[in-house]
Scaffold this motif. Structure first.
Motif, PDB file in Angstrom:
ATOM      1  N   ALA A  87       7.708  37.159 -16.251  1.00 16.24           N
ATOM      2  CA  ALA A  87       8.015  38.375 -17.004  1.00 16.24           C
ATOM      3  C   ALA A  87       7.787  39.604 -16.138  1.00 16.24           C
ATOM      4  CB  ALA A  87       7.157  38.459 -18.267  1.00 16.24           C
TER       5      ALA A  87
ATOM      6  N   SER B 228       4.058  42.753 -21.471  1.00 18.60           N
ATOM      7  CA  SER B 228       4.514  42.051 -20.256  1.00 18.60           C
ATOM      8  C   SER B 228       3.325  41.422 -19.539  1.00 18.60           C
ATOM      9  CB  SER B 228       5.270  43.009 -19.332  1.00 18.60           C
ATOM     10  OG  SER B 228       4.435  44.067 -18.914  1.00 18.60           O
TER      11      SER B 228
ATOM     12  N   LEU C 248       4.939  36.073 -29.343  1.00 15.41           N
ATOM     13  CA  LEU C 248       4.488  35.043 -28.402  1.00 15.41           C
ATOM     14  C   LEU C 248       4.886  33.649 -28.887  1.00 15.41           C
ATOM     15  CD1 LEU C 248       0.926  36.324 -27.441  1.00 15.41           C
ATOM     16  CD2 LEU C 248       2.895  36.079 -25.907  1.00 15.41           C
TER      17      LEU C 248
ATOM     18  N   LEU D  51       8.661  33.193 -28.420  1.00 16.96           N
ATOM     19  CA  LEU D  51       9.057  33.037 -27.021  1.00 16.96           C
ATOM     20  C   LEU D  51       8.613  31.691 -26.453  1.00 16.96           C
ATOM     21  CD1 LEU D  51       8.253  36.614 -25.667  1.00 16.96           C
ATOM     22  CD2 LEU D  51      10.510  35.636 -26.118  1.00 16.96           C
ATOM     23  N   GLU D  52       7.546  31.133 -26.972  1.00 13.91           N
ATOM     24  CA  GLU D  52       7.075  29.841 -26.473  1.00 13.91           C
ATOM     25  C   GLU D  52       8.153  28.779 -26.616  1.00 13.91           C
ATOM     26  OE1 GLU D  52       4.967  27.389 -24.435  1.00 13.91           O
ATOM     27  OE2 GLU D  52       4.129  29.369 -24.887  1.00 13.91           O
TER      28      GLU D  52
ATOM     29  N   THR E  98       2.473  40.832 -32.096  1.00 13.95           N
ATOM     30  CA  THR E  98       2.235  40.215 -30.790  1.00 13.95           C
ATOM     31  C   THR E  98       2.217  38.698 -30.901  1.00 13.95           C
ATOM     32  OG1 THR E  98       1.004  42.142 -29.999  1.00 13.95           O
ATOM     33  CG2 THR E  98       0.643  40.054 -28.857  1.00 13.95           C
TER      34      THR E  98
ATOM     35  N   ARG F 242      10.733  29.198 -23.639  1.00 13.50           N
ATOM     36  CA  ARG F 242      10.187  29.268 -22.279  1.00 13.50           C
ATOM     37  C   ARG F 242      11.194  28.698 -21.275  1.00 13.50           C
ATOM     38  NH1 ARG F 242       4.952  29.655 -19.960  1.00 13.50           N
ATOM     39  NH2 ARG F 242       3.949  29.743 -22.025  1.00 13.50           N
TER      40      ARG F 242
ATOM     41  N   GLN G 247       0.139  34.339 -20.012  1.00 20.02           N
ATOM     42  CA  GLN G 247       0.475  33.085 -20.698  1.00 20.02           C
ATOM     43  C   GLN G 247       1.369  32.177 -19.849  1.00 20.02           C
ATOM     44  OE1 GLN G 247      -0.596  32.115 -23.738  1.00 20.02           O
ATOM     45  NE2 GLN G 247      -1.803  33.958 -24.089  1.00 20.02           N
TER      46      GLN G 247
ATOM     47  N   PHE H  57       4.406  33.013 -18.389  1.00 21.79           N
ATOM     48  CA  PHE H  57       5.833  33.322 -18.392  1.00 21.79           C
ATOM     49  C   PHE H  57       6.194  34.101 -17.124  1.00 21.79           C
ATOM     50  CE2 PHE H  57       5.012  32.767 -22.912  1.00 21.79           C
ATOM     51  CZ  PHE H  57       6.169  32.139 -23.371  1.00 21.79           C
TER      52      PHE H  57
ATOM     53  N   GLN I 106       0.611  40.394 -20.956  1.00 19.50           N
ATOM     54  CA  GLN I 106       0.181  39.255 -21.768  1.00 19.50           C
ATOM     55  C   GLN I 106       1.075  38.043 -21.527  1.00 19.50           C
ATOM     56  OE1 GLN I 106      -0.691  40.385 -25.719  1.00 19.50           O
ATOM     57  NE2 GLN I 106      -1.831  38.528 -26.164  1.00 19.50           N
ATOM     58  N   LEU I 107       2.388  38.283 -21.380  1.00 14.65           N
ATOM     59  CA  LEU I 107       3.306  37.173 -21.090  1.00 14.65           C
ATOM     60  C   LEU I 107       2.976  36.529 -19.743  1.00 14.65           C
ATOM     61  CD1 LEU I 107       6.811  38.469 -22.267  1.00 14.65           C
ATOM     62  CD2 LEU I 107       5.426  36.674 -23.301  1.00 14.65           C
TER      63      LEU I 107
END
Length: 603
Positions: free
Chosen positions: A255, A245, A220, A223-224, A216, A227, A251, A253, A247-248
C-alpha cells in the motif's frame, strides 16, 4: 485518403468489433463530423478519437487536464505501434522538439497537450501550420460550471476549435447529467443533434454501501478478502490517508499514500508504483485517480461519503475498466452529510442562497438518498443520469443481499418531535436522553424534563436512535450542524410528521447475511484449472513488464489474460483472435504467452 476504422480496431488494437455506439461515433468523426460522447468509463471513449486520428490525414490534437492519462495512453499506443507524443511540463526539451518535428512532417498520429498549453498563442501558431485530423477535448465536463470539476481554462477551447473550420471536434466525458450535457455542447459549439449518450451502466461492477459504524475495521476486513489485487481506497483527509495506509502496510498489504501534502517526487513515485504493480492498494484523497489509465483496478472503496453522485460514479468507474469483474464499497454516516452541508454553505451569506449552492444541496440530497436506499443501486444510478429504469441488476448489495426493512415511521415522528421541542440545537445524545426520560442535570437545567416528549420512549437509547437518525438525514428530514453537532428539522420533516411519508430502515451492516456474489475480484467465470493458468499468465506479464519498464497492462490487461486462460489458444493464429491482442503485440509477446499456455496444458 482515410483508413478503414474497423481495420485499425482489429489490427492495431486487437479488438474484433466495436462496442455499442462506439462504431457510430468513430464513423462520424472519421467522416469529419463533430460529436459530444457521453460514455461510461471502460466503454472505450479513448478509441473514439484515437481511431479517427489514425484513420484521417494529419494529427489528432487531444486536450486533457490529466498529465498521467496522457503519458499512460502514449505508452500504450506506442506499444501498439502508433506514432504519438505528449507535450507536458514533464516532457524534456529533446522529446518536445521531436514531437513538433513529427507534427510538422505529418508523421504524428496523436499529440496530447493540457488545456493551458493548447490555449497559448505560440502553440496555436505552431499547430496552425500543421494538418489537424481532429480536436478531441477529453474530460469535457470541465467546461461546465454545472459539472463536478469546472475548470475556467476549458472555456477557451471553443475559440481554439473555431480557428480550424472543417476540423472535426469531439468532446468526451463519463459523468454529466442532462443539464450538464446541454451546457457542455453549448460551450464547445456542438449541436444537440451531435450529442451521443452511450449509457452509464457498468454491469461488471458490484456496488456496495454500508453505514460506517467502525470504518477502519470494516475496511480492513473487506480488503482482506481482496488481498493481492490492485485497488484504490479514498479517505476524506490527508491525516486519514496517512494513518490508514500505514495500517495496511503494518497488516502486510502492498500500500502507498497519495495526497496533495506530499512532495511532487513522492506523488510521482506513488503513482508510478500504482500503475506498474498489479497488487498495490493506493490510499488517497480525491486528488488521485483522474487520468490513471490503468484497466486492471479490481476495486474502489470510499471511507466516507463522496462529493456527489457524479463524483462517486467517476471515482468508482476507475475499477474494472478492462470489463472484468470489479467491486466497490462506500462507508458513510450522518456526520458525513453534516460536514458536506457545512462545506456547501461556507462562503455564502446567510439567507442568500445562490443557484450553485441550491444545486449542490440537491446533489447532496440525491447522494444521501442513494446511500440509504434499500433498492437496487444500479437503478438509482441510471435513473439519476436520466436513463429509463432497468430491471433490478442482481449484482449490487441490495440485490444480492436484500435487507429486511423495518417500518420506523412512528419512531421517526417521535424523534423529529423531540428535536423540535428541545429547540433544534442539541445533538442526538441529548435528544435520546430526553426521550428515554433521563433527568440529568443538563435536561433539568434546560427545563426539558417538563416537555411532553420527556420519557416518551424509556426502552430506547442512542444506539437505537442512530439508524433512524441516519435515515432521516438521508431523506433530508434532519440536518446536523457539522461544527456543533446539533440536529434540526429539514424540509422533508413536514410530510413525515403528517404521516404522509413512511420511514424504513434496514439492519445494521454487521447483522446482514452475506450471499455469494455473482461477480468479484477473483474472476469467478474461470474454472479452478483456468484460474491457475490465469495466475501463471499474470506472472509472465509481470516479468515482461518489469524487463521493459512498462505497466503490466501495457503488455495485456486482465480481461485479455482471462480470455487466454479460458480459450487456451494452440497457435499464433488462434492467439491473434483473442480480444486485445493486436498485430504488434502478437508479434512482440505472442510466442512467450503461447509457450506458457502449452506448458500449463502439458502439466
Amino acid at each position: 485518403m482515410s483508413r478503414d476504422p474497423l481495420d485499425i480496431l482489429q489490427t492495431v488494437f486487437g479488438y474484433p468489433a466495436f462496442r455499442p455506439l462506439q462504431g457510430e461515433i468513430i464513423a462520424a468523426v472519421t467522416a469529419g463530423e463533430d460529436r459530444l460522447a457521453i460514455m461510461p468509463t471502460g466503454a472505450g471513449k479513448s478509441l473514439c478519437y484515437q481511431i479517427p486520428a489514425i484513420a484521417r490525414p494529419g494529427t489528432g490534437l487531444v486536450i486533457s487536464p490529466l498529465v498521467a492519462l496522457m503519458h499512460d495512453q502514449v505508452r500504450a499506443l506506442k506499444a501498439a505501434g502508433v506514432s504519438c507524443a505528449a507535450v507536458t511540463g514533464d516532457t524534456s526539451v529533446d522529446e518536445r522538439m521531436a514531437a513538433f518535428r513529427a507534427l510538422d512532417d505529418g508523421t504524428l498520429d496523436l499529440l496530447y497537450v493540457a488545456p493551458e498549453r493548447a490555449t497559448m498563442p505560440e502553440f496555436q501558431d505552431r499547430i496552425s501550420r500543421a494538418q489537424l485530423a481532429l480536436i478531441a477535448i477529453d474530460e469535457a465536463h470541465c467546461v461546465s460550471e454545472w459539472g463536478h470539476d469546472f475548470r475556467p481554462d476549458y472555456r477557451q477551447l471553443r475559440p481554439l476549435a473555431d480557428r480550424f473550420p472543417g476540423v472535426p471536434r469531439i468532446g468526451l466525458t463519463a459523468t454529466a447529467d442532462k443539464v450538464t450535457q446541454e451546457d457542455i455542447a453549448h460551450q464547445l459549439g456542438i449541436s444537440e443533434a451531435q450529442v451521443v449518450v452511450a449509457g452509464f451502466d457498468r454491469p461488471n461492477i458490484i456496488y456496495t454501501v454500508q453505514e460506517g459504524a467502525a470504518r477502519t475495521n470494516q475496511m480492513l476486513n473487506w480488503l482482506e478478502d481482496r488481498r493481492g489485487r490492485s485497488g484504490i481506497v479514498y479517505a476524506p483527509t490527508r491525516a486519514k490517508v496517512d494513518a490508514f495506509s500505514a495500517q495496511l502496510v503494518k497488516q502486510g498489504f502492498n500500500a502507498r499514500a497519495y495526497h496533495a501534502g506530499l512532495t511532487h517526487p513522492e506523488r510521482r513515485d506513488a503513482q508510478e508504483m500504482f500503475v506498474t504493480a498489479d497488487d498495490l492498494i493506493m490510499v488517497a484523497t480525491v486528488a488521485f485517480g483522474m487520468g490513471i489509465d490503468k484497466p486492471d483496478v479490481r476495486f474502489v472503496a470510499h471511507m466516507a461519503l463522496p462529493k456527489s453522485i457524479e463524483a462517486y460514479y467517476q471515482e468508482t468507474g476507475r475499477a474494472g475498466r478492462d470489463g472484468a469483474p470489479a467491486e466497490t464499497l462506500m462507508l458513510w454516516g450522518a456526520a458525513d452529510v453534516a460536514r458536506a452541508r457545512s462545506q456547501i454553505d461556507e462562503g455564502y451569506a446567510e439567507g442568500a442562497e445562490s443557484d450553485k449552492q441550491r444545486v449542490d444541496h440537491q446533489k447532496l440530497s440525491a447522494l444521501t438518498a442513494f446511500a440509504a436506499s434499500a433498492a437496487c443501486r444500479r437503478i438509482a444510478l441510471l435513473t439519476y443520469f436520466g436513463e429509463p429504469a432497468p430491471a433490478p441488476c442482481g449484482n449490487c448489495d441490495n440485490c444480492l443481499n436484500p435487507p429486511e426493512l423495518t417500518d420506523v415511521s412512528e419512531d421517526a415522528v417521535k424523534l423529529l418531535s423531540a428535536v423540535y421541542r428541545t429547540g433544534q440545537r442539541f445533538g442526538l445524545g441529548h435528544v435520546a436522553a430526553v426521550l428515554a426520560g433521563d433527568a440529568n442535570d443538563r435536561a433539568v437545567n434546560l427545563g426539558h424534563t417538563d416537555l411532553g416528549v420527556f420519557g416518551l420512549t424509556p426502552d430506547k437509547d442512542m444506539k437505537d436512535w442512530r439508524p433512524v437518525q441516519q435515515q432521516l438525514v438521508a431523506m433530508d428530514a434532519l440536518r446536523a450542524d457539522a461544527r456543533h453537532g446539533g440536529i434540526s428539522l429539514g424540509p422533508a420533516a413536514r410530510d413525515i410528521l403528517r404521516g404522509e411519508t413512511k420511514v424504513t430502515v434496514g439492519p445494521q451492516p454487521e447483522t446482514r447475511k452475506r450471499r455469494r456474489r455473482r461477480g468479484g475480484a477473483d474472476l469467478p467465470s474461470l474454472s479452478a484449472a483456468d484460474g491457475a493458468l490465469f495466475e501463471a499468465l499474470r506472472g509472465l506479464r509481470k516479468e515482461i513488464a518489469a524487463a521493459q519498464n512498462v505497466p503490466a497492462y501495457v503488455v495485456f490487461n486482465d480481461a485479455t489474460l482471462q480470455e487466454m486462460a479460458a480459450a487456451q489458444p494452440a497457435d499464433l493464429d488462434a492467439m491473434g483472435r483473442i480480444s486485445g491482442v493486436g498485430a504488434m503485440k502478437l508479434e512482440r509477446f505472442g510466442a512467450q504467452f503461447l509457450d506458457a499456455i502449452r506448458q500449463h496444458v502439458r502439466g
